[in-house]
Design a protein around this motif. Structure first.
Motif, mmCIF file in Angstrom:
data_model
loop_
_atom_site.group_PDB
_atom_site.id
_atom_site.type_symbol
_atom_site.label_atom_id
_atom_site.label_comp_id
_atom_site.label_asym_id
_atom_site.label_seq_id
_atom_site.Cartn_x
_atom_site.Cartn_y
_atom_site.Cartn_z
ATOM 1 N N TRP A 131 2.459 8.057 -12.271
ATOM 2 C CA TRP A 131 1.718 7.140 -10.666
ATOM 3 C C TRP A 131 1.169 5.981 -11.171
ATOM 4 O O TRP A 131 -0.416 5.677 -11.609
ATOM 5 C CB TRP A 131 1.160 8.402 -9.988
ATOM 6 C CG TRP A 131 0.564 8.287 -8.559
ATOM 7 C CD1 TRP A 131 -0.656 7.240 -8.057
ATOM 8 C CD2 TRP A 131 1.600 7.789 -7.740
ATOM 9 N NE1 TRP A 131 -0.275 7.296 -6.975
ATOM 10 C CE2 TRP A 131 1.155 6.785 -6.570
ATOM 11 C CE3 TRP A 131 3.427 7.670 -7.620
ATOM 12 C CZ2 TRP A 131 1.652 6.290 -5.035
ATOM 13 C CZ3 TRP A 131 3.547 7.441 -6.599
ATOM 14 C CH2 TRP A 131 2.884 7.129 -5.195
ATOM 15 N N LEU A 132 1.131 4.529 -10.557
ATOM 16 C CA LEU A 132 0.450 3.892 -10.503
ATOM 17 C C LEU A 132 -0.301 3.308 -9.506
ATOM 18 O O LEU A 132 0.448 3.202 -8.543
ATOM 19 C CB LEU A 132 1.051 2.570 -11.499
ATOM 20 C CG LEU A 132 2.263 2.340 -12.154
ATOM 21 C CD1 LEU A 132 2.513 1.644 -12.579
ATOM 22 C CD2 LEU A 132 1.165 3.426 -13.167
ATOM 23 N N GLY A 133 -1.892 4.109 -9.186
ATOM 24 C CA GLY A 133 -2.373 3.771 -7.822
ATOM 25 C C GLY A 133 -3.072 2.785 -7.442
ATOM 26 O O GLY A 133 -3.290 2.851 -6.488
ATOM 27 N N ASN A 134 -3.014 1.626 -8.132
ATOM 28 C CA ASN A 134 -3.949 0.600 -7.657
ATOM 29 C C ASN A 134 -3.227 -1.095 -7.868
ATOM 30 O O ASN A 134 -1.819 -0.263 -9.642
ATOM 31 C CB ASN A 134 -5.209 0.706 -7.665
ATOM 32 C CG ASN A 134 -5.674 0.755 -9.328
ATOM 33 O OD1 ASN A 134 -5.015 -0.004 -10.243
ATOM 34 N ND2 ASN A 134 -6.237 1.880 -9.436
ATOM 35 N N ARG A 135 -3.093 -2.134 -8.123
ATOM 36 C CA ARG A 135 -3.211 -3.278 -8.469
ATOM 37 C C ARG A 135 -2.643 -3.536 -9.870
ATOM 38 O O ARG A 135 -2.181 -3.890 -10.425
ATOM 39 C CB ARG A 135 -4.073 -4.546 -7.340
ATOM 40 C CG ARG A 135 -2.947 -5.644 -7.827
ATOM 41 C CD ARG A 135 -4.042 -7.099 -7.699
ATOM 42 N NE ARG A 135 -3.678 -8.205 -7.931
ATOM 43 C CZ ARG A 135 -2.457 -8.760 -8.075
ATOM 44 N NH1 ARG A 135 -2.551 -8.609 -6.722
ATOM 45 N NH2 ARG A 135 -2.922 -10.229 -8.270
ATOM 46 N N GLU A 136 -4.312 -3.313 -10.381
ATOM 47 C CA GLU A 136 -4.375 -3.303 -12.183
ATOM 48 C C GLU A 136 -3.775 -2.241 -12.986
ATOM 49 O O GLU A 136 -2.725 -2.926 -13.466
ATOM 50 C CB GLU A 136 -5.988 -2.527 -12.313
ATOM 51 C CG GLU A 136 -7.165 -3.338 -11.408
ATOM 52 C CD GLU A 136 -7.479 -3.641 -10.186
ATOM 53 O OE1 GLU A 136 -6.615 -3.129 -9.147
ATOM 54 O OE2 GLU A 136 -7.275 -4.787 -9.668
ATOM 55 N N GLU A 137 -3.307 -1.416 -12.302
ATOM 56 C CA GLU A 137 -2.333 -0.328 -12.973
ATOM 57 C C GLU A 137 -1.239 -0.929 -13.318
ATOM 58 O O GLU A 137 -0.424 -0.711 -14.040
ATOM 59 C CB GLU A 137 -2.155 1.465 -11.986
ATOM 60 C CG GLU A 137 -3.555 1.804 -12.512
ATOM 61 C CD GLU A 137 -4.073 3.521 -12.203
ATOM 62 O OE1 GLU A 137 -4.548 4.195 -12.419
ATOM 63 O OE2 GLU A 137 -2.999 3.758 -11.386
ATOM 64 N N ILE A 138 -0.655 -1.529 -11.837
ATOM 65 C CA ILE A 138 0.748 -2.163 -11.867
ATOM 66 C C ILE A 138 0.851 -3.001 -12.873
ATOM 67 O O ILE A 138 2.016 -3.243 -13.502
ATOM 68 C CB ILE A 138 1.225 -2.291 -10.720
ATOM 69 C CG1 ILE A 138 1.181 -0.985 -9.780
ATOM 70 C CG2 ILE A 138 2.172 -3.101 -10.165
ATOM 71 C CD1 ILE A 138 1.642 -0.867 -8.186
ATOM 72 N N ILE A 139 -0.249 -3.819 -12.858
ATOM 73 C CA ILE A 139 -0.147 -5.470 -13.168
ATOM 74 C C ILE A 139 0.065 -5.107 -15.011
ATOM 75 O O ILE A 139 0.298 -5.509 -15.560
ATOM 76 C CB ILE A 139 -1.116 -6.530 -13.451
ATOM 77 C CG1 ILE A 139 -0.748 -6.771 -11.487
ATOM 78 C CG2 ILE A 139 -0.900 -7.620 -13.485
ATOM 79 C CD1 ILE A 139 -1.674 -7.845 -11.388
ATOM 80 N N ALA A 140 -0.522 -3.989 -15.464
ATOM 81 C CA ALA A 140 -0.875 -3.690 -16.800
ATOM 82 C C ALA A 140 0.453 -3.096 -17.314
ATOM 83 O O ALA A 140 0.615 -2.996 -18.517
ATOM 84 C CB ALA A 140 -2.245 -2.379 -16.543
ATOM 85 N N HIS A 141 1.038 -2.431 -16.394
ATOM 86 C CA HIS A 141 3.116 -1.975 -16.921
ATOM 87 C C HIS A 141 3.993 -3.265 -16.798
ATOM 88 O O HIS A 141 4.749 -3.278 -17.170
ATOM 89 C CB HIS A 141 3.490 -1.060 -16.302
ATOM 90 C CG HIS A 141 2.791 0.912 -16.788
ATOM 91 N ND1 HIS A 141 1.649 0.796 -15.693
ATOM 92 C CD2 HIS A 141 2.662 1.559 -17.308
ATOM 93 C CE1 HIS A 141 1.207 1.693 -15.932
ATOM 94 N NE2 HIS A 141 1.706 2.032 -16.970
ATOM 95 N N CYS A 142 3.173 -4.184 -15.526
ATOM 96 C CA CYS A 142 4.519 -5.372 -15.121
ATOM 97 C C CYS A 142 3.839 -6.374 -14.874
ATOM 98 O O CYS A 142 3.376 -6.681 -13.720
ATOM 99 C CB CYS A 142 4.832 -4.902 -14.263
ATOM 100 S SG CYS A 142 6.177 -3.306 -13.755
ATOM 101 N N PRO A 143 3.173 -6.644 -16.378
ATOM 102 C CA PRO A 143 2.191 -8.142 -16.231
ATOM 103 C C PRO A 143 2.672 -8.717 -15.769
ATOM 104 O O PRO A 143 2.147 -10.139 -14.963
ATOM 105 C CB PRO A 143 1.952 -8.235 -18.170
ATOM 106 C CG PRO A 143 2.957 -7.315 -18.220
ATOM 107 C CD PRO A 143 3.467 -6.291 -17.525
ATOM 108 N N HIS A 144 4.094 -9.034 -15.179
ATOM 109 C CA HIS A 144 4.848 -10.822 -14.644
ATOM 110 C C HIS A 144 3.983 -10.394 -13.076
ATOM 111 O O HIS A 144 4.418 -11.722 -12.548
ATOM 112 C CB HIS A 144 6.131 -10.790 -14.813
ATOM 113 C CG HIS A 144 6.853 -9.776 -13.858
ATOM 114 N ND1 HIS A 144 7.568 -8.334 -14.671
ATOM 115 C CD2 HIS A 144 8.053 -9.939 -12.761
ATOM 116 C CE1 HIS A 144 7.656 -7.806 -13.945
ATOM 117 N NE2 HIS A 144 7.983 -8.875 -12.647
ATOM 118 N N LEU A 145 4.154 -9.571 -12.973
ATOM 119 C CA LEU A 145 3.422 -9.573 -10.971
ATOM 120 C C LEU A 145 2.142 -10.380 -10.942
ATOM 121 O O LEU A 145 1.581 -9.716 -9.967
ATOM 122 C CB LEU A 145 3.632 -7.823 -11.027
ATOM 123 C CG LEU A 145 4.933 -6.952 -10.177
ATOM 124 C CD1 LEU A 145 4.969 -5.956 -9.992
ATOM 125 C CD2 LEU A 145 5.942 -8.508 -9.736
#
Ligand code: FAD
Length: 455
Positions: A131-145
């Protein structure tokens, strides 16, 4: 009907689509020797003669591939993913780059959370998701975002998911079928017009194609995707709808920067894939392309028509494909939705025009489960449709289910789920849980002249 044997004549209508080609492959692998495919369009590498089948939902540069946890697709998910990874027909066409499925509105986040928890409790899927619960976690997995509009996003990260090179995978099935000696008829001569019915027994004994030719068979499988409800009266059980696909062209340097990005899906916006190098048959026209799709309830194209089995004209949503209408564009509001996908997910390209956009058709059942069954009035005529917009992923495996049905090996539970189920249909087309889809007739900017090619 006569018992099914390895010598029975079996016709698959829609044989170059997802479910049709998969059915042919599983029939061959189980030893059936007398299989014929009929389709309007050939396999992609037949394009010198017939042009790639942009009609088929399967006809695309990439499609999302990943584990599912709903209905039959969920139950066969392990087989599906194993075949994408290991089966020689499919393994070169699966790219495991990971997938983010996200949302920002509370009710959508709650739905994703439920889906995540269901996966967590699944013995084989629990290790695949996070589960990715915030922007930082999302960008850690999808740096292009990092420059994307992803504030407030939360969602599920699936490591063992990615995309399939759709046209190439379908083509690979076609090549395999040729090795088995499957007969293939395309063009007008492969276009289904109506089934042949034996009056005394009401049994289906074959099909008549648009050129008037009769094709006799012991079993006929209709795997005609979004066209199914306009060919056979399905009593409102399937509603065909279209979504929009667009292509952005990238330079080699840009493509390098976006190489291997995960598939990013947001149900409030749409989804996009990493760039693909597309070879063109004309020299100098090879391109790097990012494919995007919008997400919304889809559009219908309602018309009065008389499919086989209807005593009088019925209102059915009838696809209008890009390959038959090559000058069609897309509705203006759809174009705006796609621009939004770029702005949110790939803002670097927000000023860049699309090099291509078109509509792609699927057919939805109310419960998103397949309609895989024998026709209630015509033994020998089988329906293999109701893809509900999620069936490309099952290219390797869907056919095993159709063949189980033909062989009488499908479990009682699956037969119940896939059964002819009028009344549980979706005449309003709201099966995806949202509002009823708009009809294309209400929209501007998509149809351009009556340039219909054979369909
Ligand atoms: P199709 O693949 O459409 O095949 C139907 C075949 O029937 C075609 O070859 C057609 O030419 C043929 N046919 C039609 N009429 C006749 C006739 N009269 N005679 C003979 N042949 C005929 N799924 C995923 O799993 N992952 C994704 O990422 C994904 N993305 C999608 C994005 C978009 C925009 C759309 C529209 C769909 C997407 N899907 C995805 C859904 C997927 O494409 C479909 O579920 C699947 O391809 C449907 O398979 P099918 O065999 O039922 O139909």
């Amino acid at each position: 009907t006569a018992p099914l044997t390895h010598d029975s004549a079996i016709i698959i209508v829609g044989g170059t689509g997802t479910i049709g080609s998969s059915t042919a492959l599983h029939l061959c692998r189980r030893g059936y020797k007398n299989i014929s495919l009929l389709d309007v369009y050939g396999y992609p590498s037949d394009s010198a003669t017939y042009g790639p089948s942009q009609s088929a939902g399967a006809s695309d540069i990439n499609k999302h591939i990943g584990p599912s946890n709903s209905g039959t697709r969920g139950e066969i998910s392990m087989m599906t993913m194993d075949m994408w990874r290991n089966d020689p027909v499919f393994r070169n066409y699966y790219h495991e780059v990971g997938e983010l499925s996200a949302a920002s509105q509370p009710e959508h986040i709650a739905d994703l959370r439920r889906s995540y928890e269901a996966k967590l409790n699944h013995p084989t899927k629990s290790k695949e998701v996070k589960w990715l619960g915030n922007r930082e976690e999302i960008i850690a997995h999808c740096p292009h975002l990092a420059h994307g509009l992803v504030d407030g996003w939360q969602g599920i990260w699936t490591e063992k998911a990615g995309w399939g090179a759709a046209n190439d995978a379908v083509d690979s099935v076609g090549k395999e079928l040729r090795k088995y000696g499957v007969k293939m008829v395309f063009g007008q001569a492969g276009t289904f017009d109506r089934p042949m019915i034996d009056e005394a027994t009401t049994r289906c004994i074959g099909v008549i194609t648009k050129d008037g030719e009769k094709h006799y068979a012991d079993r006929v499988v209709m795997a005609t995707g979004a066209w199914s409800p306009s060919l056979i009266d399905l009593a409102g059980q399937c509603v065909s709808k279209c979504w929009i696909v667009a292509h952005l062209e990238l330079s080699e340097e840009e493509a390098r920067r976006y190489k291997s990005i995960p598939v990013v899906y947001n149900e409030e916006v749409g989804f996009c894939f990493e760039p693909r190098f597309i070879r063109h048959h004309e020299p100098g026209k090879n391109r790097w392309i990012i494919k995007l799709c919008d997400e919304f309830p889809g559009y219908t194209r309602l018309m009065e028509t008389t499919p086989f089995g209807a005593e009088e004209p019925v209102e059915v949503s009838v696809p209008r494909s890009h390959s038959a209408h090559p000058t069609d564009t897309v509705p203006e509001e759809g174009r705006r939705r796609l621009r939004r996908v770029v702005e949110v997910m790939l803002p670097e390209f927000k000023e860049r025009e699309f090099v291509k956009s078109y509509m792609c058709w699927c057919t939805d059942t109310a419960d998103a489960e397949w309609l895989f069954c024998q026709h209630p009035s015509h033994p020998g005529l089988y329906l293999a449709t109701g893809d509900s917009g999620h069936s490309f992923v099952t290219l390797p495996s869907a056919g095993s289910q159709v063949v189980d049905l033909l062989e009488g090996k499908a479990s009682a539970e699956r037969m119940r789920r896939w059964a002819w189920r009028p009344g549980q249909g979706d005449p309003e087309g709201t099966g995806r849980g949202g509002v009823a889809p708009k009809d294309l007739s209400e929209l501007d900017g998509w149809a351009h002249g009556d340039d219909e090619r054979a369909e």
